[in-house]
Design a protein around this motif. Structure first.
Motif, short mmCIF file in Angstrom:
data_model
loop_
_atom_site.label_atom_id
_atom_site.label_comp_id
_atom_site.label_asym_id
_atom_site.label_seq_id
_atom_site.Cartn_x
_atom_site.Cartn_y
_atom_site.Cartn_z
N ASN A 158 82.59 22.51 -14.57
CA ASN A 158 81.46 23.45 -14.61
C ASN A 158 80.13 22.72 -14.51
O ASN A 158 79.17 23.22 -13.92
CB ASN A 158 81.52 24.27 -15.90
N GLU A 159 80.07 21.52 -15.10
CA GLU A 159 78.82 20.74 -15.04
C GLU A 159 78.52 20.32 -13.60
O GLU A 159 77.37 20.36 -13.15
CB GLU A 159 78.91 19.51 -15.94
N GLU A 160 79.54 19.89 -12.86
CA GLU A 160 79.35 19.52 -11.45
C GLU A 160 78.94 20.73 -10.63
O GLU A 160 78.12 20.63 -9.71
CB GLU A 160 80.64 18.91 -10.90
N PHE A 161 79.52 21.87 -10.95
CA PHE A 161 79.14 23.12 -10.28
C PHE A 161 77.64 23.38 -10.45
O PHE A 161 76.93 23.66 -9.48
CB PHE A 161 79.97 24.26 -10.87
N ASP A 162 77.16 23.26 -11.68
CA ASP A 162 75.74 23.53 -11.96
C ASP A 162 74.83 22.55 -11.24
O ASP A 162 73.73 22.92 -10.80
CB ASP A 162 75.48 23.46 -13.47
N LYS A 163 75.27 21.30 -11.10
CA LYS A 163 74.43 20.29 -10.44
C LYS A 163 74.25 20.56 -8.94
O LYS A 163 73.29 20.07 -8.33
CB LYS A 163 75.04 18.90 -10.62
N HIS A 164 75.16 21.32 -8.33
CA HIS A 164 75.09 21.57 -6.89
C HIS A 164 74.55 22.96 -6.55
O HIS A 164 74.69 23.42 -5.42
CB HIS A 164 76.48 21.38 -6.26
N ILE A 165 73.95 23.63 -7.54
CA ILE A 165 73.28 24.91 -7.26
C ILE A 165 72.02 24.63 -6.46
O ILE A 165 71.23 23.74 -6.80
CB ILE A 165 72.96 25.65 -8.57
N VAL A 166 71.82 25.36 -5.39
CA VAL A 166 70.67 25.16 -4.49
C VAL A 166 69.57 26.16 -4.84
O VAL A 166 69.83 27.37 -4.95
CB VAL A 166 71.10 25.33 -3.01
N LYS A 167 68.37 25.65 -5.00
CA LYS A 167 67.20 26.49 -5.26
C LYS A 167 66.38 26.63 -3.98
O LYS A 167 66.61 25.95 -2.98
CB LYS A 167 66.34 25.88 -6.37
N GLU A 168 65.41 27.53 -4.03
CA GLU A 168 64.59 27.78 -2.84
C GLU A 168 63.71 26.59 -2.49
O GLU A 168 63.45 25.72 -3.35
CB GLU A 168 63.70 29.01 -3.07
N ARG A 169 63.27 26.55 -1.24
CA ARG A 169 62.33 25.51 -0.82
C ARG A 169 60.96 25.72 -1.48
O ARG A 169 60.62 26.85 -1.85
CB ARG A 169 62.18 25.53 0.70
N THR A 170 60.23 24.65 -1.58
CA THR A 170 58.90 24.74 -2.20
C THR A 170 58.03 25.73 -1.43
O THR A 170 57.92 25.67 -0.20
CB THR A 170 58.22 23.36 -2.21
N GLY A 171 57.44 26.64 -2.15
CA GLY A 171 56.56 27.63 -1.55
C GLY A 171 57.29 28.83 -0.95
O GLY A 171 56.64 29.71 -0.38
N LYS A 172 58.59 28.87 -1.08
CA LYS A 172 59.37 29.98 -0.53
C LYS A 172 59.79 30.94 -1.64
O LYS A 172 59.74 30.62 -2.83
CB LYS A 172 60.62 29.45 0.18
N ARG A 173 60.24 32.11 -1.22
CA ARG A 173 60.77 33.09 -2.16
C ARG A 173 62.11 32.60 -2.70
O ARG A 173 62.73 31.70 -2.12
CB ARG A 173 60.97 34.44 -1.46
N PRO A 174 62.59 33.18 -3.81
CA PRO A 174 63.93 32.82 -4.29
C PRO A 174 64.96 32.97 -3.17
O PRO A 174 64.87 33.88 -2.35
CB PRO A 174 64.18 33.83 -5.42
#
Length: 470
Positions: A158-174
């Motif tokens: 589960n920890e490895e799963f959380d580390k590979h969550i992708v967030k939005e680019r800087t200045g972009k919407r979610p």
């Protein structure tokens, strides 16, 4: 007098020895009281401020010790295997695969065009059995890097799963918009509309995965650690502008012809077909049935044999629907499917189904199909499944063809000119207008005769044109 004084003195000494406190006790001064109060307050404040610091230090030391022990466990192969075996047995999974391709701004659905569903299963044993928890869980949809896990391995935490969550680019919407959270009860939860706001071209793998995880702090103690997150297959998210030009799988009869493989919108092939009145997938297939050489001539030399094969196979995956078409003449009635293939016929009062049409005069049946194609707009529409119609018994067509006798197949029609062969002799047959043909002239594989598709739902005609592709 001396004796009396001695007695009094001894009596006083005894009294003093029996009450020593009364002699030694002194009244506290104001300064001593103040000093004592100040000292007590200092000790109390010192202890209260020291306690959280001690708790924090102890907590950090315990965590560091656990990490060191876990690191030493994973170094040994045998212990690593044991640690893998101790992975959570409860896991979230997506109920169905995602419908691909996915475009920004478009609703994410499963292969049946329904909203995403996540199911809780128990992975112990050979299969995945639905599981239930006594408490409800809050599930969240997240975006993962398409490269995780490496090699599609199942040995991740589960920890490895959380580390590979992708967030939005800087200045972009979610990265995801919509109803990203749902409550799981009885091992099942459904999500609402969800869509991507950005494509996947900006990350190294150029691919995303969707994940579903239990939200921290929303379940009973220990439940989060026991439930493994769900993970979809990897996929590319394209910009929504590409959706306007995407192909349909399968195409529909009413789709524009450029929805077929190898035919681009407003491209050379599209313009050539439109100039000849071939605007839809149905138009394309009808012309291919009646005159495949003409269709290939329209497309020209730019359409290679391999491209032609790809386009034709894609076209034949379309859903034929339930409509049939009836063409009437002075001595015949033929039933055709939506792409102008003959399904049934009544000629001079004699009823023919598919297996019998294959044994008739090839040229005559082909002529009937060509006439129907030329007058397509004037044909009568009737409802009925193509599969069912092709397998109907002889008498059932009489419901839509009134005022005709319905003799049994295999016998000659005494009142007219049509004689039906049983296929066991080489005798002559007089079809319509007294045309004489021999058994060797009959075509058994004709593109204008409908052939039921097998298993996959694909419609591949038995035609000589398909042989030209090789």
């Amino acid at each position: 007098m001396a004796a009396k004084r001695l007695f009094d003195d001894s009596d006083n000494d005894h009294s003093d020895q029996s009450n020593p406190k009364r002699i030694k006790t002194t009244k506290p001064t104001f300064a001593s009281v103040i000093k004592e109060v100040v000292t007590l307050n200092f000790l109390e404040n010192f202890c209260s401020s020291l306690e959280p610091m001690l708790r924090r230090v102890v907590h950090e030391e315990v965590e560091n010790g656990l990490r060191r022990n876990l690191r030493s466990l994973t170094k040994a192969p045998s212990l690593r295997i044991q640690a893998i075996d101790e992975l959570p047995t409860l896991q979230l999974i997506f109920n169905k695969k995602l419908l691909l391709p996915i475009f920004t701004g478009s609703k994410i659905t499963d292969t049946e065009s329904n909203h995403l569903q996540v199911v809780l299963v128990d992975t112990r044993g050979d299969g995945k059995v639905p599981a239930f928890l006594p408490c409800s869980l809050k599930i969240e949809i997240v975006v993962l890097d398409g490269d995780f896990p490496a090699g599609d391995s199942e040995n991740w935490t589960n920890e490895e799963f959380d580390k590979h969550i992708v967030k939005e680019r800087t200045g972009k919407r979610p990265l995801l918009a919509g109803e990203l959270n749902a409550i799981m009860r009885d091992g099942l939860c459904s999500f609402g509309d969800i869509e991507f706001t950005d494509n996947s071209s900006w990350i190294r793998s150029r691919r995303f995965r969707l994940g579903a995880k239990v939200v921290q702090g929303t379940s009973a103690a220990g439940q989060v650690a026991r439930v493994r997150p769900a993970m979809s297959e990897s996929f590319v998210v394209k910009d929504h502008r590409g959706e306007l030009y995407k192909k349909h799988y399968p195409p529909s009869l009413d789709d524009d012809v450029w929805r077929l493989e190898k035919i681009g919108k407003d491209g050379a092939f599209h313009k050539k077909l439109s100039a000849e009145g071939v605007n839809t997938v149905q138009d394309f297939l009808k012309l291919n049935v009646i005159d495949p050489q003409k269709l290939k001539k329209i497309l020209g030399l730019g359409m290679s044999e391999k491209m032609w094969e790809v386009t034709l196979k894609h076209a034949w995956t379309c859903n034929m629907g339930t409509k049939l078409y009836m063409s009437r003449g002075s001595n015949y009635i033929i039933i055709l499917n939506p792409v102008c293939q003959v399904v049934k016929a009544v000629i001079n009062g004699q009823h023919y189904v598919l297996r019998d049409l294959k044994m008739m005069n090839k040229g005559y049946v082909e002529k009937l199909a060509q006439d129907a194609y030329a007058n397509w707009k004037s044909l009568e529409e009737i409802e009925g499944q193509v599969n069912e119609t092709a397998l109907l018994t002889m008498g059932e067509i009489g419901d839509q063809v009134p005022n005709h006798q319905q003799p049994k197949m295999g016998s000659s029609y005494q009142g007219g000119q049509a004689l039906l062969l049983d296929g066991s002799t080489n005798q002559m047959a007089s079809i319509a207008n007294n045309e004489q043909v021999t058994y060797n002239d009959w075509g058994l594989n004709c593109s204008y005769l409908w052939t039921p598709a097998q298993n996959s739902g694909r419609y591949f005609p038995e035609s000589s044109s398909e042989g030209d592709l090789h």
